[in-house]
Write a protein that holds these residues in place. Sequence first.
Motif, PDB file in Angstrom:
ATOM      1  N   ILE A   1      -4.018  -6.951  10.231  1.00 59.24           N
ATOM      2  CA  ILE A   1      -5.388  -7.385  10.440  1.00 59.24           C
ATOM      3  C   ILE A   1      -6.455  -7.954   9.228  1.00 59.24           C
ATOM      4  N   GLY A   2      -6.407  -7.108   8.208  1.00 58.30           N
ATOM      5  CA  GLY A   2      -7.243  -7.666   6.981  1.00 58.30           C
ATOM      6  C   GLY A   2      -6.335  -8.939   6.400  1.00 58.30           C
ATOM      7  N   LEU A   3      -5.032  -8.880   6.393  1.00 54.01           N
ATOM      8  CA  LEU A   3      -4.428  -9.963   5.927  1.00 54.01           C
ATOM      9  C   LEU A   3      -4.529 -11.345   6.662  1.00 54.01           C
ATOM     10  N   ASP A   4      -4.482 -11.048   8.018  1.00 47.27           N
ATOM     11  CA  ASP A   4      -4.882 -12.045   9.075  1.00 47.27           C
ATOM     12  C   ASP A   4      -6.439 -12.583   8.730  1.00 47.27           C
TER      13      ASP A   4
ATOM     14  N   THR B   1       0.893  -1.080   0.032  1.00 46.74           N
ATOM     15  CA  THR B   1      -0.036   0.136   0.119  1.00 46.74           C
ATOM     16  C   THR B   1       0.685   1.203  -0.133  1.00 46.74           C
ATOM     17  N   ILE B   2       0.413   2.084  -0.824  1.00 48.51           N
ATOM     18  CA  ILE B   2       1.525   3.284  -0.983  1.00 48.51           C
ATOM     19  C   ILE B   2       0.599   4.550  -0.693  1.00 48.51           C
ATOM     20  N   PHE B   3       0.802   5.505   0.450  1.00 45.32           N
ATOM     21  CA  PHE B   3       0.203   6.629   0.833  1.00 45.32           C
ATOM     22  C   PHE B   3       1.080   7.838   1.038  1.00 45.32           C
ATOM     23  N   GLY B   4       0.399   8.892   1.467  1.00 44.29           N
ATOM     24  CA  GLY B   4       1.088  10.067   1.476  1.00 44.29           C
ATOM     25  C   GLY B   4       1.699  10.438   2.614  1.00 44.29           C
ATOM     26  N   GLU B   5       1.212  10.369   3.830  1.00 48.29           N
ATOM     27  CA  GLU B   5       1.477  10.890   5.231  1.00 48.29           C
ATOM     28  C   GLU B   5       2.291   9.745   5.975  1.00 48.29           C
ATOM     29  N   ARG B   6       3.488  10.021   6.459  1.00 46.20           N
ATOM     30  CA  ARG B   6       4.248   9.086   7.142  1.00 46.20           C
ATOM     31  C   ARG B   6       3.455   8.636   8.619  1.00 46.20           C
ATOM     32  N   GLU B   7       2.851   9.691   9.100  1.00 47.63           N
ATOM     33  CA  GLU B   7       2.062   9.596  10.299  1.00 47.63           C
ATOM     34  C   GLU B   7       1.039   8.337  10.137  1.00 47.63           C
ATOM     35  N   SER B   8       0.568   8.040   8.979  1.00 48.25           N
ATOM     36  CA  SER B   8      -0.727   7.103   8.619  1.00 48.25           C
ATOM     37  C   SER B   8       0.156   5.832   8.974  1.00 48.25           C
ATOM     38  N   GLY B   9       1.349   5.624   8.824  1.00 47.94           N
ATOM     39  CA  GLY B   9       2.006   4.340   8.815  1.00 47.94           C
ATOM     40  C   GLY B   9       1.513   3.336   9.721  1.00 47.94           C
ATOM     41  N   PRO B  10       1.558   3.707  11.070  1.00 47.67           N
ATOM     42  CA  PRO B  10       1.088   2.737  12.133  1.00 47.67           C
ATOM     43  C   PRO B  10      -0.202   2.167  12.003  1.00 47.67           C
ATOM     44  N   ALA B  11      -1.064   3.196  11.769  1.00 43.80           N
ATOM     45  CA  ALA B  11      -2.752   2.598  11.809  1.00 43.80           C
ATOM     46  C   ALA B  11      -3.013   1.938  10.487  1.00 43.80           C
ATOM     47  N   LEU B  12      -2.238   2.100   9.237  1.00 42.77           N
ATOM     48  CA  LEU B  12      -2.419   1.541   8.043  1.00 42.77           C
ATOM     49  C   LEU B  12      -1.648   0.156   8.330  1.00 42.77           C
ATOM     50  N   GLY B  13      -0.496  -0.015   8.961  1.00 43.26           N
ATOM     51  CA  GLY B  13       0.069  -1.115   9.102  1.00 43.26           C
ATOM     52  C   GLY B  13      -0.667  -2.169   9.878  1.00 43.26           C
TER      53      GLY B  13
END
Length: 162
Positions: free
Chosen positions: A131-134, A114-126
């Motif tokens: 969880i989705g892949l689990d 997944t590619i996104f713009g704001e570094r701060e979004s990394g932990p929540a997206l991660g």
Amino acid sequence: MLATMTVTEDGRYSLRFERRFRHPQAKVWRAITETERLREWFVQILDYDRLEFDLAPGAELTFVPKAEHAAMGTGHGTVTRFDPPDLLEYTWDSETLRWELTPEGDSCRMVFTTIFGERESGPALGSGWHIGLDLLAASLDGRDADRHAWESLPADYERVLG
């Protein structure tokens, strides 16, 4: 295994997940492309009866939230790469989702990025995509997901990516 984050050439951020499933590539492909399969594991706040997810190169996508999540607004995207059953890539608003599948005997290796713009979004997206892949693995296996394993994920991703 936690995702890894890198900076893209254009200054955005990329989270890369790698998973191996004990299922044939065709079954995993159906799980990431068929609406009825997506209901089992993909973003749980979507209204799958109103989702527009007809996959073809250049196709427009619409991600409609359930009524109780309407405040998040409807998302829009475009299919940017479509090479069944190996590669699916599309945008969802400003995010790019890329699914690469490789057969390994009777199993399948998936690299999800997944590619996104704001570094701060990394932990929540991660933690969210983890969880989705689990959930995807549990769906493919025909079992319930171990939801207790997710309790530490937000803190783990914050520690590693924050």
